[in-house]
Design an enzyme around this catalytic site. Structure first.
Site, PDB file in Angstrom:
ATOM      1  N   GLY A 244      -6.674   5.203   3.440  1.00 54.55           N
ATOM      2  CA  GLY A 244      -5.661   5.408   3.189  1.00 54.55           C
ATOM      3  C   GLY A 244      -4.814   5.684   4.066  1.00 54.55           C
ATOM      4  O   GLY A 244      -3.650   6.294   3.396  1.00 54.55           O
ATOM      5  N   GLU A 282     -12.804   4.778   6.838  1.00 54.95           N
ATOM      6  CA  GLU A 282     -12.864   3.633   6.207  1.00 54.95           C
ATOM      7  C   GLU A 282     -11.660   2.896   5.872  1.00 54.95           C
ATOM      8  O   GLU A 282     -11.550   3.170   4.697  1.00 54.95           O
ATOM      9  CB  GLU A 282     -14.163   3.881   5.390  1.00 54.95           C
ATOM     10  CG  GLU A 282     -13.849   4.809   4.232  1.00 54.95           C
ATOM     11  CD  GLU A 282     -15.173   4.562   3.214  1.00 54.95           C
ATOM     12  OE1 GLU A 282     -15.720   3.968   3.058  1.00 54.95           O
ATOM     13  OE2 GLU A 282     -14.567   5.444   2.117  1.00 54.95           O
ATOM     14  N   GLY A 284      -8.830   0.618   5.660  1.00 56.99           N
ATOM     15  CA  GLY A 284      -8.070  -1.204   5.041  1.00 56.99           C
ATOM     16  C   GLY A 284      -7.242  -1.844   5.392  1.00 56.99           C
ATOM     17  O   GLY A 284      -6.736  -2.438   6.556  1.00 56.99           O
ATOM     18  N   ARG A 285      -6.120  -1.240   4.748  1.00 62.40           N
ATOM     19  CA  ARG A 285      -4.780  -1.370   5.468  1.00 62.40           C
ATOM     20  C   ARG A 285      -4.139  -1.272   6.416  1.00 62.40           C
ATOM     21  O   ARG A 285      -3.052  -2.292   7.409  1.00 62.40           O
ATOM     22  CB  ARG A 285      -3.483  -0.478   3.880  1.00 62.40           C
ATOM     23  CG  ARG A 285      -2.333  -1.136   3.874  1.00 62.40           C
ATOM     24  CD  ARG A 285      -1.418  -0.416   3.122  1.00 62.40           C
ATOM     25  NE  ARG A 285      -2.030  -0.194   1.816  1.00 62.40           N
ATOM     26  CZ  ARG A 285      -1.894  -0.505   0.657  1.00 62.40           C
ATOM     27  NH1 ARG A 285      -1.168  -1.267   1.095  1.00 62.40           N
ATOM     28  NH2 ARG A 285      -2.422  -0.514  -0.579  1.00 62.40           N
ATOM     29  N   CYS A 360       7.431 -19.020 -14.299  1.00 60.87           N
ATOM     30  CA  CYS A 360       8.290 -18.425 -14.939  1.00 60.87           C
ATOM     31  C   CYS A 360       7.904 -17.249 -15.626  1.00 60.87           C
ATOM     32  O   CYS A 360       8.129 -17.205 -17.086  1.00 60.87           O
ATOM     33  CB  CYS A 360       7.823 -19.729 -16.253  1.00 60.87           C
ATOM     34  SG  CYS A 360       7.841 -21.466 -15.404  1.00 60.87           S
ATOM     35  N   TYR A 389      -3.695  -6.757   1.208  1.00 61.61           N
ATOM     36  CA  TYR A 389      -3.644  -6.483  -0.145  1.00 61.61           C
ATOM     37  C   TYR A 389      -2.568  -7.454  -0.330  1.00 61.61           C
ATOM     38  O   TYR A 389      -1.581  -7.129  -1.207  1.00 61.61           O
ATOM     39  CB  TYR A 389      -3.570  -5.351  -0.717  1.00 61.61           C
ATOM     40  CG  TYR A 389      -4.399  -3.861   0.634  1.00 61.61           C
ATOM     41  CD1 TYR A 389      -5.731  -4.259  -0.696  1.00 61.61           C
ATOM     42  CD2 TYR A 389      -4.447  -2.895   0.479  1.00 61.61           C
ATOM     43  CE1 TYR A 389      -6.737  -3.138  -0.194  1.00 61.61           C
ATOM     44  CE2 TYR A 389      -5.787  -2.511   1.111  1.00 61.61           C
ATOM     45  CZ  TYR A 389      -6.567  -2.094   0.747  1.00 61.61           C
ATOM     46  OH  TYR A 389      -7.931  -0.991   0.771  1.00 61.61           O
TER      47      TYR A 389
END
Ligand SMILES: *Cc1c(COP(=O)(O)O)cnc(C)c1O
Length: 415
Positions: A244, A282, A284-285, A360, A389
């Site tokens: 986070g 842990e 990620g981002r 479209c 992400y």
């Protein structure tokens, strides 16, 4: 993380020179910057802490290969991720989270070996427990294998929890076990002595930009876990404090201040840490967002009722991060001098533009109301902060457009 726009431009120009006719569309991943950033992130971590990379943010093999020697392990959230990691990193420590794990995935975790299964519900405790009980092979080999290390993921309601844009806990969510159900969860664990409670797992939020608020949350976790350990006489060896850690897409100078956070955490652990209990992160981002760039060549520029639209090759089916975040993604214009056509070259100068893709749908917007000095057809737009992400959350086959190229700036390259 350091942005190396020049190195990315250089790579794109080299590709464009070789490209025969088709407009360019590519992801470029800067493994050199990734390695640097990961090494710094790990270097700041206080003693008694570990960091596992949450691979769902970006599970590309060169990314994992760059990170594997630096981080303590990988966090996986599906059987597919588990198989991917085990195929390529047979000895890497792995922890396994995620709601709705299948029995087949729990069995795979037992077979492939994980450092911890994060249990998300009372039912999941029973399912894993009965799989272990019913697994003859496991029981025959139990002495050698030891017990199955598990953590309980707890959805903790904290007083004064500062909310971010993406909350996974602290309120009703599908994630984890509400803290009121902890006694029941512990009772179920006692029914399955092959499951060994090693700690608690919390992942209450993402997009945290405020290091002070995050530190207060760490302090609350420590206080809560200490109280549970006393109340229920538990001996655990770590607390997984989730990921986070946020990145600021609009202002890279205002990312989460990890070094300052780590310094203060070190102090906190001196006074409030639990002996023999590690903190495991842990994220990620925060690890991979900065290493990726999405590049699209400009195909068309047009005016519509007073607004300027820049249409690029590609779109949100490759790079869904802007609509997923609900933001206008920053980008740079890489000017391309060559214009090999006899017809006029459309351009916009000193204008606020919206950047759209080839889908479209009016939702295919990557940036809006963004002022550019000049942009022309044939120029390339480069969106930084596209390493987490991004490609992996996008609906790649909508409209069956070609997929973007994937290029890597090598980790060995020095600059
Ligand atoms: C997605 C996820 C993470 C990583 O979150 P980031 O915001 O990318 O750091 C960590 N833990 C769990 C359980 C997750 O689901």
């Amino acid at each position: 993380m350091e942005l190396r726009m020049d190195a990315v431009f250089e790579r794109l120009r080299a590709a464009q020179a070789r490209q025969a006719g088709e407009p360019l569309c590519a992801y470029v991943y800067d493994l050199h910057a990734l390695r640097d950033h990961a090494a710094r992130t790990m270097g700041a971590l206080p003693a008694g802490c570990e960091l596992f990379y949450a691979i769902k943010a970006n599970p590309e093999l060169p990314v994992l290969e760059t990170l594997a020697p630096l981080v303590h392990g990988f966090e996986v959230s599906s059987g597919g991720e588990l198989a991917w990691v085990r195929e390529h990193f047979p000895r890497m420590p792995v922890i396994f989270s995620g709601p709705g794990k299948l029995d087949s995935e729990l069995r795979a975790a037992l077979q492939l070996g994980v450092d911890g299964v994060h249990l998300e519900s009372l039912h999941e405790i029973e399912r894993l427990g009965s799989i272990v009980d019913g697994d003859r092979e496991w029981r025959a080999d139990a002495a050698a294998r030891g017990r199955v290390p598990v953590l309980l993921r707890i959805n903790l309601a904290l007083d004064g929890l500062a909310e971010t844009r993406l909350m996974m806990g602290g309120k009703p969510t599908p994630f984890g076990i509400p803290s009121a159900d902890l006694p029941a969860a512990l009772a179920r664990l006692r029914d399955y002595p092959q499951l060994e409670l090693r700690g608690f797992h919390f992942h209450l939020l993402s997009h945290q930009l405020d290091a002070e608020a995050h530190l207060r949350m760490m302090s609350a976790y420590l206080r809560q876990v200490r109280q549970w350990c006393e109340e229920y006489r538990l001996g655990i060896d770590h607390i997984n404090v989730g990921g986070g850690i946020g990145v600021n897409y609009r202002d890279p100078a205002a990312h989460f201040d990890w070094p300052a956070f780590c310094r203060q955490l070190n102090g906190l652990l001196q006074t409030e840490g639990m002996p023999g209990v590690k903190l495991r992160f842990e994220p990620g981002r925060y690890i991979t967002a900065g290493c990726g760039y999405y590049a699209m060549e400009v195909i068309d520029i047009k005016q519509s009722y007073g607004k300027t639209y820049v249409v690029g090759r590609g779109g949100t089916h490759h790079f869904r991060t802007p609509p997923a975040q609900g933001h206008s993604h920053p980008f740079a214009v890489m000017p391309v001098h060559a214009w090999p056509h006899a017809y006029a070259r459309p351009e916009a100068r000193g204008a606020a533009v919206s950047v759209v893709g080839q889908l479209c749908t009016p939702k295919d917007v990557l940036a809006y109301d963004t002022r550019v000095e000049r942009v022309r057809c044939g120029d390339v737009l480069v969106f930084p902060m596209a390493g987490a992400y991004a490609w992996h959350i996008s609906h790649h086959d909508f409209l069956r457009h070609a997929h973007p190229e994937q290029w890597y700036l090598p980790a060995a390259q020095s600059q």
